[in-house]
Design an enzyme around this catalytic site. Structure first.
Site, PDB file in Angstrom:
ATOM      1  N   LYS A   1      -7.108  42.484   4.220  1.00  0.00           N
ATOM      2  CA  LYS A   1      -8.021  42.335   5.350  1.00  0.00           C
ATOM      3  C   LYS A   1      -7.243  41.974   6.614  1.00  0.00           C
ATOM      4  CE  LYS A   1     -12.220  39.866   6.772  1.00  0.00           C
ATOM      5  NZ  LYS A   1     -13.296  38.920   6.369  1.00  0.00           N
TER       6      LYS A   1
ATOM      7  N   SER B   1     -17.568  40.332   7.848  1.00  0.00           N
ATOM      8  CA  SER B   1     -16.383  40.890   8.472  1.00  0.00           C
ATOM      9  C   SER B   1     -15.463  41.640   7.507  1.00  0.00           C
ATOM     10  CB  SER B   1     -15.585  39.782   9.162  1.00  0.00           C
ATOM     11  OG  SER B   1     -15.146  38.794   8.245  1.00  0.00           O
TER      12      SER B   1
ATOM     13  N   SER C   1     -19.271  36.861   5.115  1.00  0.00           N
ATOM     14  CA  SER C   1     -18.386  37.994   5.334  1.00  0.00           C
ATOM     15  C   SER C   1     -17.892  38.661   4.064  1.00  0.00           C
ATOM     16  CB  SER C   1     -17.180  37.567   6.179  1.00  0.00           C
ATOM     17  OG  SER C   1     -17.583  37.293   7.498  1.00  0.00           O
TER      18      SER C   1
END
Length: 466
Positions: A76, A151, A175
């Protein structure tokens, strides 16, 4: 089954047995990325194809022994992976190449995985909608005109489309859970302290965000969770852990499940979401679980007030060095920064007292229930060109993130929460629900998720891409 849609657990087993090579898996992975990533924009900052094939070939020669040995993974884009850009989706950091791995990335590599690139995020990870001015928007594979959430949106899409078998993410305000729900995969927010983040800045006060795993099955979630879990001696709140993999499904018979639904009317949902979750609860009850509706255990407006205070305090602490570059920050970052900088010490204290009161009440709740359940999102994936969800039905949202209030009760307390897929709505879009447990009950929650997965295997309904 297509190689890249097979489980990480099976892929590692076959590579260890010699019936599959890391090189062959890397070739298949890169071919799959070539076929579909251009349609969804989930993986960014990729390494070169030949370099990755060479790394996989070297792993084959060295012997595949680690728990993640030979598995391709993209990190990520909020975390550092040496040799890759860490943009955080912001022009401020675009083009900056990480000199070293973060703790989590280092553990993933030590477990034998091969880092191939990064997964896309919202700018600074703010907002459950993955778009930014550096890499653009990531699209929902079930409808590319819709948001994939965030996210950890790039990670969830990479899993749903068979570009990765496992993916890391992070979760402050849903997220790991919102994008899992919107992409028909599993996302696990572990108990706070189980997975260490970086020992940078304050390591005592902020207990909201955590790193965690995503996959197409709870068994693969457990595989990655074990690789990244365990205390770090530089941090004060590390948690001693026991392995969760290999994961055995729990027997649902006799398990007590509490359903919090709309929190006594305090939470608004778009049509169809509660009905879909109710049907999932009925399936659990048919398998022998004892499912009961719960009255609101705590005032949700107090939880929200505590949350937005502690979140702004935490986010502002991270963004404060950029206060002089407001023109380079998106509106939500400026909003968090200004709120956080304006807080008094006593306002933060009062918010923490509310959190403490809620923790005490939740602990009593788990004396009676093995898990409590809420939907993973209050809305369906919305158009990709909208910055956030401005209203739910007739109710206008008063912040850029209020539409995700349903994830806050678990986040505020650092509770383990697994988002499990529960099917599709009228427009063919996925949804999920959160299975939430007592702090430290990570293995139990994953085992409940494994039982659900054996009953349903929703991720087997793949998007029509490629």
């Amino acid at each position: 089954m297509q190689t890249t849609f097979r489980s990480a657990t099976d892929l590692v087993r076959d590579m260890r047995a010699g019936s599959l090579t890391a090189e062959a898996l890397m070739e298949a992975t890169l071919d799959r990325i070539d076929a579909v990533n251009g349609q969804v924009n989930a993986i960014v900052s990729m390494a070169g194809r030949q370099d990755l094939i060479d790394q996989a070939r070297a792993a084959d020669r060295a012997g595949l022994t680690g728990p993640l040995a030979g598995l391709p993974i993209a990190i990520k884009d909020l975390a550092n992976a040496a040799g890759f850009e860490t943009s955080q989706g912001s022009p401020v950091f675009a083009g900056q190449i990480a000199a070293k791995d973060d703790i989590m990335t280092a553990r993933i590599r030590q477990a034998g995985a091969i880092v191939i690139g990064k997964t896309n995020v919202p700018e600074f990870g703010l907002g459950s909608h993955t778009f930014n001015p550096v890499h653009g928007a990531t699209r929902n594979p079930y409808d590319p005109a819709r948001s994939c959430g965030g996210s950890s949106g790039g990670a969830a899409v990479a899993l749903a489309t068979g570009m990765l078998a496992i993916a890391d993410g992070s979760d402050m305000m849903g997220s790991l859970r919102n994008p899992a729900a919107w992409n028909n995969v599993y996302g696990f927010r572990p108990s706070w302290g189980r997975v260490p983040s970086e020992a940078i800045g304050d390591n005592f006060l902020h207990q909201l965000s955590t790193l965690g795993p995503m996959a197409r099955s709870p068994g693969d979630v457990a595989l990655l969770l074990d690789a990244i879990s365990g205390p770090d001696p530089r941090q004060p709140h590390g948690m001693a852990v026991s392995p969760t993999a290999p994961l055995d499904a729990a027997a649902l018979k006799g398990r007590r499940i509490g359903w919090l639904g709309d929190w006594g009317g305090a939470l608004d949902y778009e049509p169809g979401i509660l009905d879909l979750c109710r049907r999932a609860l009925d399936q659990m009850a048919d398998a022998g679980a004892i499912v009961e509706d719960l009255a609101p255990p705590f005032a949700l407006d107090r939880i929200w007030d505590s949350w937005i205070t502690l979140r702004s305090w935490s986010v502002a602490g991270g963004l404060a060095p950029l206060a002089g570059r407001r023109a380079d920050l998106k509106d939500s970052a400026i909003w968090e920064l200004d709120r956080g900088l304006a807080l008094s010490a006593m306002e933060v204290h009062r918010a923490s007292v509310i959190r403490s009161d809620w923790f005490t009440r939740a602990a009593a709740l788990f004396d009676s229930y093995d898990a409590v359940i809420l939907p993973s999102a209050q809305v369906w994936p919305f158009p990709v060109d909208e910055p956030f969800k401005a209203r739910i039905n007739d109710r206008e949202m008063d912040t850029y993130h209020r539409w995700m209030e349903v994830v806050v009760p678990a986040s505020l307390l650092g509770l383990p929460a697994l988002s499990v897929p529960v099917g599709f709505g009228a427009e063919g879009l996925p949804m999920g629900m959160q299975i939430i447990g007592r702090r430290g009950a990570d293995a139990d929650i994953l085992a409940l998720g494994a039982a659900w997965h054996e009953m349903t295997d929703w991720p087997g309904r793949r998007p029509a891409l490629g």
